[in-house]
Each structure stands twice: as structure tokens, then as C-alpha cells.
Design a protein around this motif. Structure first.
Motif, short mmCIF file in Angstrom:
data_model
loop_
_atom_site.label_atom_id
_atom_site.label_comp_id
_atom_site.label_asym_id
_atom_site.label_seq_id
_atom_site.Cartn_x
_atom_site.Cartn_y
_atom_site.Cartn_z
N TRP A 1 -11.54 58.45 -1.76
CA TRP A 1 -12.52 58.79 -0.71
C TRP A 1 -12.09 58.21 0.64
O TRP A 1 -12.16 58.89 1.66
CB TRP A 1 -13.90 58.24 -1.09
N GLN B 1 -18.67 54.04 -8.36
CA GLN B 1 -17.38 54.70 -8.50
C GLN B 1 -16.29 53.68 -8.81
O GLN B 1 -16.38 52.49 -8.45
CB GLN B 1 -17.03 55.44 -7.21
N THR C 1 -21.10 51.44 -4.61
CA THR C 1 -21.40 52.53 -5.55
C THR C 1 -20.87 52.18 -6.94
O THR C 1 -20.21 51.17 -7.14
CB THR C 1 -20.77 53.84 -5.06
N LYS D 1 -11.23 56.04 -7.45
CA LYS D 1 -12.05 57.04 -6.77
C LYS D 1 -12.42 56.56 -5.36
O LYS D 1 -12.44 57.34 -4.41
CB LYS D 1 -13.30 57.32 -7.59
#
Length: 567
Positions: free
Chosen positions: A419, A411, A409, A415
Motif C-alpha cells: 500500500w 493487514q 490495521t 500488504k
């Protein structure tokens, strides 16, 4: 020719038939080993039988002088017998003792000048055992029999201790009995088997009602320190004691005026294995009953020795089984751990990569990975999972799977770790499902690092421009502990010649023979001193230096390191 010669064939046929019968009987005796029959004897009888038969035929047909044939045959037969007889005359056979019935042998005087064989000595000793000794041997055998069945079940040890407790209690006619086992880790001795009426020789809790059921329940689940009580002190001293006057023994506590609480007499015996006390057996007679005798004390001590041998056998076998199961689990987990690491390091343009991977015996929980997810992102991962074995592998697999999915991703590193932490912290399959992790995203286009760490995985950075080395990260909350933890990003531009290094604590905590640690400072100095080498060469230099420092000292944690140098 007279009448006797004319009919001589009749006795000759009879004699030959008898010789054949004798030959057959001797042959059967020899085959069945009923007695010793030599081959020469058989041959002599056979020659005689054949000669007599031939003479009878000749006499009947009057074709030749039968007497001459018999004479020749007798000469040959005797010739065969002479050597055999000569051997028997000169041979000195072993004396064969006459077997007599045991009852007669026992009554006969024994010649002490003739040594008995070991077998006879053992048999004689067994016969001389008293009824009491035989009974004790039977009890010992029963202890071992019950011990052999205790290996395979979870309740086997408890059942064995209960059987030992009741058996010795019955043997010395005790009113109460208990088996207590020493716990080396907690330095306590705990009741593992209890039966009967046992006036407690220790101080009861002040708020306990003085009722037999409550007192017995308290004793069944009691834990005692290895001091300041009769059980712990005898276990520590390792010497059995017979206590017949408890009122004169300051180690015995009198709990109250109730009759069932009054102390009678006690026998307490330490159970030893390899010069170490593994527990004690304790027996009591209530107040008013006859006190234990020296004979009771001897019996309890002997049977407790038998019991300690049986218990130690069970402990040894169970430890071996447990070690085998742990080894098997560790072997499976180790193979999985090796499969999770990259089989081959990917080639990343503009970088040189080196790895150190020294797993300890079993499974430590270290995991590293390099994931080329996009053109603008190469992710370097280093983690150290708490615990060992299958649990740590499960967390490692979860961490690897989530990171490989999420690094694709857009991100940031912080971050992504947040997650992953939320996903692992939400699991409740283990009490130690956490670990440390460093995620370093490298952007080849921007020449930039973006990193975040959870727990205590350091990231060191060598700045080629200023010839300095520093640690970029600080200790944070480990992955999997607190579900709402958020991890911050650290961003840094990179230049040609710069080096970043991440590692697990097993590397800098490697011990030498003197118990000294390798240390982070040593690692940083080594990186700085060899900054001109390639990333792979730097990793090899570090591996060799740690090995030289440690020598033959056994290491108890994985040693893992990633070196990435910018070209």
C-alpha cells in the motif's frame, strides 16, 4: 614735563590698538593653520598690547611714569622671545620642496640620485603608459564591472561571455569570435558565446546543407571533445596559437569550395585560472581578408587573460553561493530528519532495544521508528531514502505518515508495504522518490515476527537455541519504483535470547583510512560474539567497533541500526 611727554598717551593708545590687531590676526592665522605661529609669539604680542594700553592710561592721567611701564613690558616680551629664537637657531628643519606645476616638472631634468617616493613612482609609471596600454586597462576594468553584475542573475554568466567575446573581437578587428568553456565532468569543450562570420575549422556533419545560417547555428551549439579538433587540443595543451596558414595545419579542416567556408586566419587562446584551463577564446578572419598580425595576437592574448580572471571570479562566487544554498537546505532538512526520529524509545515488555544513529554531514535519508500500535503489534521500521536534501525528506515524511497510519490495521507487513509503495510511486514530484524499507511487526502474545522488506534493508536473526545467525531477507524492488509491486511476508517464531537486527548500508559500508569496508560479515560475527549482552549494550558495542574501524576517515552516508533482543 614738555609738550611731547604731555601728549604721549596719544601714540601709546595707537600702538596698543595696533598690538591688539596684530594679536588677533596672529591668533586667526594659528587657528586656521595658515602658517606656523608659536604660543610664545602670541604671548609676547599680548604682553606688549597690555603694557602699551596701561602706559597710555598712565600717561593720560599722569599718575605714573609711562616710560617705565613700557620698558618693563618690553623686557618681559623679549624674555619670552629669547628661548623661542634659541630653539629656532639650533633646530634643523626638514627641507620643504617647492611645488611646481606638472607640466613644468615633466620638462625639468630629474635627479636620479634622489629616490622618488612610491606615490611619485606609481604616478610617473601611470603617466608613462601608452594609449594602447590605457585602453587595455579600461577593457580589463569593464570586464570586472560586468563580472560584478553577473553574480546575481541566472543569465549573468552568458551575458558576461557575450560581452567579452564582442569586446575582444572589436579590439582586434576580427570577423568572427567565439568563447568555449571546458566541462570537466563530460570532458568536452562547448561554445558559450558566438558572433560574426567564423569559417568552421572542424568537419561539418556530412548531411548539413552548406548555408551560412545552418553553419552558424551548428557552431553556436557545438560540443567538441578535448582531442581531435583544434579547440580541444589547444585547451589541453594550454598554449595560445596564431594560425595564418590554415592549409598547412592538419588540425584545420577545409569544409568545401564555398567562399564563406574557406578558412582564413585564426587566433585561439586558452583561458587559465590557477594553472587550469577553463576555456578558450577563438577569433577568425575570413578568407581574402588580411591575416592576423603578431600585434593582434598579443592583444587577444592579453585581453583573454583579463577575461579569464573575470570569468573565474564569477565561477568562484556562484560556487560559493550554490554551496551556501545547499548547506542551508541541508541544515533545514537535517533538523527535520532529527525531529522524525523517536525522541525516546518506547518500552516494550519482554524486549531490550538498542539503536545506532550516526548521521553523515548533511542529510543522508535514513529513518527509523518504533510504533506500539496495538497490544498484539509493535512495529519496527528501518528505511533508507535515495537522494539527499529536501526531496529525500519529503519522501521520508510521506513514508512515516503512511506507515504510522496503516500499521494500526490488521493487514500484514507485506500488504502494508505494498500500500505504501503504491502511494509513493504515484507521486511525480521527483525523479528519485524511492527508497528501501524494512517493516518488522512483533506480536508479544504469539511470540512471533512478521516482516517484509522493499529494496535492500537487511534483517539479521540470531537464533539463541542453535547459536546461529542468518539474514532473513533478500533484495526486492525498492519502495516507490513500480506501482504494482507486491511484497511478501516472512513469519518466524521467536524465543528468549533471540536477537533480530536491521540496519542501513552506511553502517557496513563504513570505510577506514585504507578504503576498506566494515562489511556485513564483521557485523554478524560481532552480534554472535556478544549475544549474551543486552540489546542496548550490543548496539553500543557495534557503534564503538565501527568507530574504531573507521578512525578519522570521513563517512559519506548515515549509519543506522536497530537491535532487538527477546528476554
Amino acid at each position: 614735563m614738555n609738550f611731547s611727554e604731555t601728549f604721549a598717551y596719544i601714540p601709546l593708545f595707537g600702538a596698543s590698538a595696533e598690538a591688539v590687531v596684530v594679536f588677533v590676526l596672529l591668533l586667526v592665522i594659528r587657528i586656521k593653520s595658515k602658517a606656523r605661529v608659536s604660543a610664545l609669539t602670541l604671548l609676547s604680542v599680548l604682553v606688549g598690547a597690555v603694557a602699551l594700553c596701561a602706559a597710555a592710561i598712565m600717561s593720560f592721567s599722569r599718575s605714573a611714569p609711562a616710560l617705565a611701564v613700557v620698558a618693563y613690558a618690553l623686557c618681559v616680551a623679549l624674555f619670552f622671545c629669547i628661548p623661542y629664537c634659541a630653539v629656532l637657531c639650533t633646530f634643523e628643519p626638514k627641507r620643504i620642496e617647492k611645488l611646481v606645476p606638472p607640466e613644468k616638472n615633466a620638462a625639468s631634468p630629474v635627479d636620479e640620485s634622489v629616490p622618488l617616493s612610491p606615490e611619485l613612482s606609481a604616478g610617473q609609471k601611470l603617466a608613462e603608459l601608452s594609449e594602447e596600454d590605457r585602453s587595455m586597462l579600461e577593457v580589463s576594468h569593464s570586464f570586472m564591472t560586468h563580472a560584478s553584475s553577473a553574480f546575481t542573475t541566472d543569465t549573468g554568466m552568458a551575458e558576461l561571455l557575450d560581452y567579452i567575446n564582442k569586446t575582444i573581437k572589436s579590439a582586434i578587428n576580427a570577423d568572427g569570435a567565439a568563447v568555449l568553456m571546458v566541462d570537466d565532468f563530460d570532458d568536452v569543450i562547448a561554445v558559450k558565446a558566438f558572433d560574426g562570420d567564423f569559417p568552421p575549422p572542424y568537419q561539418l556533419p556530412g548531411d548539413m546543407p552548406h548555408k551560412p545560417v545552418r553553419v552558424a547555428t551548428n557552431f553556436k551549439f557545438a560540443l567538441f571533445p578535448l582531442r581531435d579538433n583544434i579547440f580541444g587540443e589547444i585547451a589541453t595543451a594550454g598554449k595560445a596559437e596564431l594560425i595564418t596558414n590554415p592549409e598547412l595545419d592538419d588540425r584545420i579542416y577545409q569544409n568545401g569550395p564555398e567562399e564563406f567556408l574557406k578558412c582564413g586566419s585564426y587566433i585561439i587562446v586558452p583561458m587559465k585560472a590557477a594553472d587550469s584551463v577553463i576555456g578558450v577564446t577563438a577569433f577568425a578572419r575570413t578568407h581574402g581578408n588580411p591575416v592576423f598580425t603578431e600585434e593582434d595576437f598579443k592583444t587577444a592574448s592579453t585581453l583573454s587573460d583579463f577575461a579569464s580572471a573575470a570569468i573565474q571570479n564569477v565561477i568562484t562566487v556562484k560556487d560559493a553561493i550554490e554551496h551556501s544554498e545547499i548547506t542551508k537546505e541541508a541544515d533545514i532538512a537535517s533538523r527535520i530528519q532529527n525531529m522524525l526520529h523517536p525522541a525516546k524509545l518506547p518500552v516494550v515488555p519482554g524486549t531490550q532495544t538498542g539503536v545506532v544513529w550516526n548521521p553523515s554531514e548533511g542529510v543522508g535519508g535514513d529513518y527509523y521508528d518504533i510504533v506500539v500500535s496495538r497490544r498484539d503489534r509493535v512495529s519496527y521500521i528501518m528505511s533508507d531514502i535515495a537522494g539527499k536534501g529536501i526531496n529525500s525528506i519529503v519522501v521520508m515524511i510521506m513514508l512515516r505518515a503512511m506507515l504510522r497510519l496503516v500499521v494500526n490495521t490488521t493487514q500484514s507487513a507485506g500488504k502494508i508495504l505494498s500500500w505504501v509503495n503504491r502511494g509513493i510511486a504515484g507521486e511525480s514530484f521527483s525523479t528519485d522518490h524511492f527508497g528501501s524499507c524494512a517493516l518488522i511487526n512483533y506480536d508479544p502474545k504469539k511470540k512471533q515476527l512478521e516482516l517484509a522488506t522493499g529494496g535492500d534493508i537487511p534483517v539479521l536473526y540470531y537464533d539463541a537455541t542453535h547459536d546461529t545467525i542468518e539474514q532473513l531477507t533478500e533484495r526486492t524492488e525498492p519502495i516507490g519504483v513500480e506501482k504494482n509491486t507486491e511484497y511478501a511476508d516472512i513469519v518466524r517464531p521467536v524465543s528468549s535470547g533471540d536477537i533480530f537486527v536491521t540496519y542501513t548500508d552506511g553502517l557496513v559500508e563504513a570505510l577506514n583510512a585504507d578504503g576498506e569496508q566494515y562489511s556485513k560479515q564483521t557485523l554478524m560475527q560481532l552480534i554472535k560474539a556478544n549475544h549474551a549482552a543486552s540489546g542496548k549494550d550490543i548496539a553500543d558495542i557495534i557503534r564503538a567497533d565501527v568507530k574504531k574501524f573507521s578512525g578519522d576517515a570521513v563517512q559519506h552516508d548515515d549509519q543506522t541500526l536497530l537491535v532487538v533482543k527477546m528476554q
